[in-house]
Design an enzyme around this catalytic site. Structure first.
Site, short mmCIF file in Angstrom:
data_model
loop_
_atom_site.label_atom_id
_atom_site.label_comp_id
_atom_site.label_asym_id
_atom_site.label_seq_id
_atom_site.Cartn_x
_atom_site.Cartn_y
_atom_site.Cartn_z
N ALA A 132 0.77 -1.25 0.00
CA ALA A 132 0.00 0.00 0.00
C ALA A 132 0.80 1.30 0.00
O ALA A 132 0.25 2.34 -0.34
CB ALA A 132 -0.96 0.00 1.18
N ALA A 133 2.08 1.27 0.42
CA ALA A 133 2.81 2.55 0.54
C ALA A 133 3.14 3.10 -0.85
O ALA A 133 3.41 2.32 -1.76
CB ALA A 133 4.10 2.33 1.32
N CYS A 193 2.92 -1.42 -12.51
CA CYS A 193 3.28 -0.32 -13.41
C CYS A 193 4.41 -0.81 -14.31
O CYS A 193 5.36 -0.08 -14.60
CB CYS A 193 3.64 0.93 -12.64
SG CYS A 193 4.97 0.72 -11.48
N ASP A 248 -1.28 -4.11 -5.59
CA ASP A 248 -0.57 -3.23 -6.52
C ASP A 248 0.91 -3.60 -6.35
O ASP A 248 1.62 -3.00 -5.55
CB ASP A 248 -0.86 -1.78 -6.11
CG ASP A 248 -0.30 -0.77 -7.10
OD1 ASP A 248 -0.27 -1.08 -8.30
OD2 ASP A 248 0.10 0.31 -6.66
N1 SAM Z 1 -0.11 0.90 -3.92
C1 SAM Z 1 0.87 1.95 -3.70
C2 SAM Z 1 0.24 3.28 -4.03
O1 SAM Z 1 -0.71 3.33 -4.81
O2 SAM Z 1 0.69 4.30 -3.48
C3 SAM Z 1 2.13 1.70 -4.47
C4 SAM Z 1 2.71 0.34 -4.20
S1 SAM Z 1 4.23 -0.03 -4.99
C5 SAM Z 1 3.77 -0.29 -6.62
C6 SAM Z 1 4.57 -1.63 -4.38
C7 SAM Z 1 4.81 -1.74 -2.90
O3 SAM Z 1 5.09 -3.10 -2.59
C8 SAM Z 1 5.97 -0.92 -2.38
O4 SAM Z 1 5.55 -0.07 -1.36
C9 SAM Z 1 6.95 -1.97 -1.85
O5 SAM Z 1 7.63 -1.54 -0.70
C10 SAM Z 1 6.04 -3.13 -1.55
N2 SAM Z 1 6.76 -4.42 -1.53
C11 SAM Z 1 8.04 -4.68 -1.85
N3 SAM Z 1 8.33 -5.97 -1.65
C12 SAM Z 1 7.22 -6.55 -1.20
C13 SAM Z 1 6.91 -7.87 -0.80
N4 SAM Z 1 7.80 -8.86 -0.86
N5 SAM Z 1 5.66 -8.10 -0.34
C14 SAM Z 1 4.76 -7.11 -0.30
N6 SAM Z 1 5.01 -5.85 -0.68
C15 SAM Z 1 6.22 -5.58 -1.12
#
Ligand code: SAM
Length: 453
Positions: free
Chosen positions: A113-114, A233, A180
């Protein structure tokens, strides 16, 4: 900045639906920057941008700005009146509205979500009696996510910092799961040209494996009949159509088709019995994006965890103290040491379960800290939109609002003594404590504007 698309990427995506090499390369060579924002419907905010607005066709709250203003020096940005978000991503709204009855109370999880673009959007769309679990596995990013959720002024969100595997243990708990996924990021090359250097086919393969792992770990938490919304993306089919195919083939989900207006310029791709939607920057005003919706058909047992520790609730006396600050009618007041949180009454059991099972950073509204018979109000209360009308308020002019947001000393003529909610043009910014000879600025240090104008 001119973006040189790697040849290996052009080769990788040459057979994907909607791709046009010359037009694609040209949009990456153009200097054009698209800026878009999504308004917060919980704020009474008529946009005050110095530039013209154009609606994003697939989102009722999304707008393109003709130029990129300085968001840092816009108090409305800090008041949570809008979120700066890439336009293609706002299609999440169609994905949710066309697959799910949002008039029902729902349990929704945003797994990755970040910094909070999708989560704040989901929060604006869901009914107030729905629960949103907004999760981010990377700790530092989870803190930013929490700050953005607080800024949005939501009371029905739980922010967690857990691995998707932990979420998967909440068997059959969620009606909707948004993933996402972390990806190779080619869709954002125009906004982040540096990312080109990090792109490789090896990384695409790594991301695809990770996407499968995240989904396989978390999917048990989606209930039978629940909807998975998967997005990236990335332009690479390994992270898009191939994952969609794996979800329908090996994971047994059913593809859902969306209605897309031809004028929107979105490319529909069918793989087997599933549909994905590609966003190409040479076909629409937005960055590269892929999204697909699927329904879970397999039988799933529903989580039956018993709540082990009941939360501590505020006493009647403490409730009376808190009531002077926030209307507690529909809330339960939950105590964690001396901190008081307001949880929507109908979400109490769910919030408690999540608190028990996950690494929760934030839930409900943090109202403040009890100190003897007084409450020191929290920044989250200021931005919650629920502060009692009797609490002191002061309207700041633009220069003073910026000084306040920089956490500098401010002067306000004629302010009454006591805790005061500072506003700019009717929008709450945060707290100050007005003393006889000075004003203490309580804007959170970690959120302050660091630059000078
Ligand atoms: N949904 C967010 C938004 O709209 O602001 C953007 C999300 S970004 C595309 C993908 C996120 O997945 C990042 O924040 C990243 O830190 C997290 N991520 C990285 N490795 C991950 C893992 N193994 N499991 C879950 N999330 C992960």
């Amino acid at each position: 900045m001119l973006v040189q698309v790697p040849n290996a990427l052009l080769e990788n995506i040459k057979d994907t639906a909607g791709f046009d090499e010359a037009a694609f390369v040209q949009t990456h060579a153009d200097e054009q920057q698209i800026t878009s924002v999504r308004l917060n419907p919980a704020r009474q905010f008529a946009p005050h941008f110095s530039t013209a607005l154009q609606p994003v066709p697939w989102s009722r709250y999304g707008h393109y700005l003709a130029e990129r203003p300085s968001f840092t020096f816009d108090p409305f940005f800090h008041a949570g009146c809008y979120y700066v978000q890439e336009a293609s991503s706002m299609f999440l709204e169609q994905a949710l509205l066309q697959t799910t009855d949002i008039s029902q109370p729902l349990r929704v999880v945003d797994l990755c979500a970040a910094p909070g673009g999708k989560s704040t959007h989901l929060q604006s769309l869901l009914s107030p009696d729905s629960l949103l679990l907004s999760n981010e596995v990377i700790r530092a990013r989870a803190a930013v996510l929490r700050d953005n959720i607080v800024k949005w002024g939501a009371s029905n969100v739980v922010v967690s910092n857990s691995d998707p595997k932990e979420i998967g243990k909440l068997s059959g708990f969620f009606d909707v799961m948004v993933t996402d996924a972390p990806c190779s990021g080619s869709g954002l090359f125009r906004r982040d040209p540096e990312a080109v250097q990090e792109w490789s086919m090896a990384n695409v393969a790594l991301c695809a494996q990770r996407q499968q792992r995240i989904l396989a770990d978390a999917l048990p938490a989606l209930k039978e009949g629940g909807v998975l919304i998967y997005s990236t993306c990335s332009y690479s089919p390994e992270e898009d159509e191939a994952i969609q195919q794996w979800l329908t083939g090996e994971m047994g989900l059913e593809g859902l088709r969306l209605q897309v207006h031809p004028a929107w310029g979105i490319t529909e791709v069918q793989t087997g019995e599933a549909w994905g939607y590609r966003f190409w920057p040479h076909r629409l005003a937005g960055e590269g994006f892929f999204i697909s919706c699927l329904r879970k058909r397999s039988r799933t047992d529903t989580v039956n965890s018993r709540i082990k520790n009941k939360p501590e609730v505020a006493s009647k006396k403490e409730e009376a103290v808190v009531n002077a600050w926030i209307n507690t009618t529909d809330f339960d007041l939950i105590k964690h040491q001396q901190l008081v949180y307001a949880w929507p009454q109908q979400l109490r059991a769910d919030m408690q379960l999540l608190l028990q099972e996950l690494h929760v950073l934030y839930a409900g509204i943090r109202v403040g800290e009890l100190m003897r018979d007084k409450l020191v109000p929290d920044h989250a209360l200021a931005l919650s939109g629920r502060v009692q009308p009797a609490v002191l308020r002061v309207e700041l002019d633009y220069e003073t609002a910026i000084q306040y947001l920089q956490r500098k000393d401010i002067q306000v003529n004629g302010a009454q003594r006591g805790w005061t909610l500072l506003h700019y043009s009717g929008q709450a910014l945060g707290w100050a404590n007005v003393l006889p000879n000075r004003i203490n600025n309580y804007y959170p240090k970690e959120l302050r504007i660091l630059k000078d104008k």
